[in-house]
Design an enzyme around this catalytic site. Structure first.
Site, PDB file in Angstrom:
ATOM      1  N   MET A  30       0.837  -1.200   0.000  1.00  0.00           N
ATOM      2  CA  MET A  30       0.000   0.000   0.000  1.00  0.00           C
ATOM      3  C   MET A  30       0.875   1.255   0.000  1.00  0.00           C
ATOM      4  O   MET A  30       0.411   2.348   0.338  1.00  0.00           O
ATOM      5  CB  MET A  30      -0.929   0.003   1.215  1.00  0.00           C
ATOM      6  CG  MET A  30      -1.886  -1.193   1.197  1.00  0.00           C
ATOM      7  SD  MET A  30      -3.367  -0.916   2.158  1.00  0.00           S
ATOM      8  CE  MET A  30      -2.687  -0.612   3.762  1.00  0.00           C
ATOM      9  N   HIS A  37       9.259  -3.482   3.507  1.00  0.00           N
ATOM     10  CA  HIS A  37       8.947  -3.679   2.090  1.00  0.00           C
ATOM     11  C   HIS A  37      10.241  -3.923   1.295  1.00  0.00           C
ATOM     12  O   HIS A  37      10.280  -4.769   0.406  1.00  0.00           O
ATOM     13  CB  HIS A  37       8.266  -2.429   1.512  1.00  0.00           C
ATOM     14  CG  HIS A  37       6.972  -2.056   2.180  1.00  0.00           C
ATOM     15  ND1 HIS A  37       6.857  -0.953   2.995  1.00  0.00           N
ATOM     16  CD2 HIS A  37       5.744  -2.617   2.148  1.00  0.00           C
ATOM     17  CE1 HIS A  37       5.602  -0.854   3.431  1.00  0.00           C
ATOM     18  NE2 HIS A  37       4.913  -1.850   2.942  1.00  0.00           N
ATOM     19  N   GLN A 148       5.923 -11.630   7.184  1.00  0.00           N
ATOM     20  CA  GLN A 148       5.419 -12.318   8.385  1.00  0.00           C
ATOM     21  C   GLN A 148       4.748 -11.338   9.327  1.00  0.00           C
ATOM     22  O   GLN A 148       3.893 -11.708  10.125  1.00  0.00           O
ATOM     23  CB  GLN A 148       6.569 -13.027   9.114  1.00  0.00           C
ATOM     24  CG  GLN A 148       6.084 -13.837  10.317  1.00  0.00           C
ATOM     25  CD  GLN A 148       7.187 -14.345  11.195  1.00  0.00           C
ATOM     26  OE1 GLN A 148       8.324 -14.489  10.756  1.00  0.00           O
ATOM     27  NE2 GLN A 148       6.875 -14.627  12.435  1.00  0.00           N
TER      28      GLN A 148
HETATM   29  P1  AMP Z   1       1.458  -3.009   3.390  1.00  0.00           P
HETATM   30  O1  AMP Z   1       2.076  -1.935   2.556  1.00  0.00           O
HETATM   31  O2  AMP Z   1       1.339  -2.639   4.834  1.00  0.00           O
HETATM   32  O3  AMP Z   1       0.188  -3.549   2.797  1.00  0.00           O
HETATM   33  O4  AMP Z   1       2.497  -4.218   3.376  1.00  0.00           O
HETATM   34  C1  AMP Z   1       2.931  -4.782   2.166  1.00  0.00           C
HETATM   35  C2  AMP Z   1       3.730  -6.025   2.473  1.00  0.00           C
HETATM   36  O5  AMP Z   1       4.850  -5.675   3.275  1.00  0.00           O
HETATM   37  C3  AMP Z   1       2.913  -7.056   3.275  1.00  0.00           C
HETATM   38  O6  AMP Z   1       3.210  -8.360   2.773  1.00  0.00           O
HETATM   39  C4  AMP Z   1       3.441  -6.860   4.670  1.00  0.00           C
HETATM   40  O7  AMP Z   1       3.331  -8.024   5.478  1.00  0.00           O
HETATM   41  C5  AMP Z   1       4.901  -6.522   4.402  1.00  0.00           C
HETATM   42  N1  AMP Z   1       5.488  -5.830   5.562  1.00  0.00           N
HETATM   43  C6  AMP Z   1       4.987  -4.754   6.216  1.00  0.00           C
HETATM   44  N2  AMP Z   1       5.771  -4.440   7.278  1.00  0.00           N
HETATM   45  C7  AMP Z   1       6.774  -5.349   7.292  1.00  0.00           C
HETATM   46  C8  AMP Z   1       7.906  -5.564   8.139  1.00  0.00           C
HETATM   47  N3  AMP Z   1       8.150  -4.795   9.195  1.00  0.00           N
HETATM   48  N4  AMP Z   1       8.735  -6.582   7.856  1.00  0.00           N
HETATM   49  C9  AMP Z   1       8.489  -7.397   6.778  1.00  0.00           C
HETATM   50  N5  AMP Z   1       7.450  -7.244   5.929  1.00  0.00           N
HETATM   51  C10 AMP Z   1       6.595  -6.237   6.184  1.00  0.00           C
END
Ligand code: AMP
Length: 299
Positions: A30, A37, A148
């Site tokens: 997002m 990310h 995760q």
């Molecule tokens: P989001 O932008 O929040 O929808 O996250 C996109 C992807 O990044 C999702 O697969 C999340 O699980 C991953 N993600 C978000 N924060 C972390 C983090 N601290 N460590 C690893 N992956 C993450």
């Protein structure tokens, strides 16, 4: 780096590459990209010929009371990170293009969505499952990476991709954390300095649970009590749940056997934080086959 804004152009690009035998890696996000990310993008870059990152703040996974309109959207910074990491395509569809007037189909994964984040945010996972299905059909990845950090989401996506034969392997990468253990999240920017100072208690309470299990305790009520005691030192934190669960079904465990996932969500002022830790007893295997253990970032 190419920026693609319409579902149609995304599909045409992917179909062209797939005809040539090029492997496509995909990291759905997002935006408001951080080092969590980045770790997914790097891992994908190493394993695929072409790499697509989607940046789409998906309205259907937000409740009307949530932070959709104020979700951070630093698009220039996001593009810079993607360029640095060798991303080939940023896919940035509009909400209108994803959900045109008359749109009515919803994908649900009922059992995995029932508890925890699904109970706290009733339409959230239907929004996630629907957008992931749509994105997969446009990008057609051979490999897609998830964090995760959002354990329940990763479990649900794995189930969805299997159930609907969406194709492509799912790889789950470990949570990237700040030095003090706080999991990186686009929402951490909402924390006040005081909230930021106490936010790592969520991770500390999960660690206390893990140590208790590794120390030989299997009584879940006792483990959950220890996790709560760790966090309740700080009265301004509201615990939504702290639970010891089966790492595949995410159902609460009556007693800990060979493996478990500890799931937690707290509310700190206006911010909701989630985190989790997998506990693997000797001989047990972890549920989501996460690559490596928790990594602490250096500045
Ligand atoms: P989001 O932008 O929040 O929808 O996250 C996109 C992807 O990044 C999702 O697969 C999340 O699980 C991953 N993600 C978000 N924060 C972390 C983090 N601290 N460590 C690893 N992956 C993450």
């Amino acid at each position: 780096m190419k920026i693609i804004r319409t579902p149609r152009s995304m599909t045409v690009w992917s179909e062209g590459l797939r005809r040539e035998g090029v492997t496509i890696g995909f990291v759905p996000t997002m935006g408001a990209l951080h080092d969590g990310h980045r770790s997914l993008i790097r891992a994908a870059r190493l394993q695929c010929d072409a790499l697509v990152v989607s940046i789409f703040v998906n309205p259907t996974q937000f409740a009307p009371t949530e932070d959709l309109t104020k979700y951070p959207r630093p698009i220039a910074k996001d593009h810079a990170l993607c360029r640095e990491e060798g991303v080939d395509v940023c896919f940035e569809p509009t909400a209108q293009a994803m959900y045109p007037e008359g749109f009515q189909t919803t994908v649900t994964v009922p059992a995995l969505a029932r508890r925890w984040e699904g109970a706290a945010r009733p339409h959230h996972f239907a929004g996630v499952a629907t957008v992931v299905t749509k994105l997969f059909s446009m990008v057609q990845p051979q490999l897609a990476l998830f964090g995760q950090k959002d354990y329940q989401q990763a479990a649900l996506v794995r189930q969805l991709v299997n159930d609907l034969n969406l194709g492509g392997a799912i790889l789950v990468r470990p949570t990237v954390r700040e030095r003090d253990g706080l999991a990186l999240s686009s929402r951490n920017v909402y924390l006040s300095p005081d909230e930021r100072r106490i936010a790592p208690l969520l991770f500390q309470s999960l660690q206390a649970g893990r140590q208790t299990i590794e120390g030989g305790k299997s009584d879940v009520a006792a483990i959950e009590r220890i996790m709560r005691q760790t966090i309740e030192q700080e009265p301004t934190i509201h615990v939504e749940y702290l639970a010891v669960c089966d790492p595949d079904s995410l159902e609460p465990l009556p007693v800990v056997a060979a493996r478990a996932v500890l799931l937690g969500a707290i509310r700190l002022g206006p911010v909701r934080l989630i985190d989790n830790l997998v506990v693997k007893m000797p001989g047990g295997k972890s549920g989501l086959r996460v690559d490596r253990e928790v990594k602490v970032l250096t500045d």
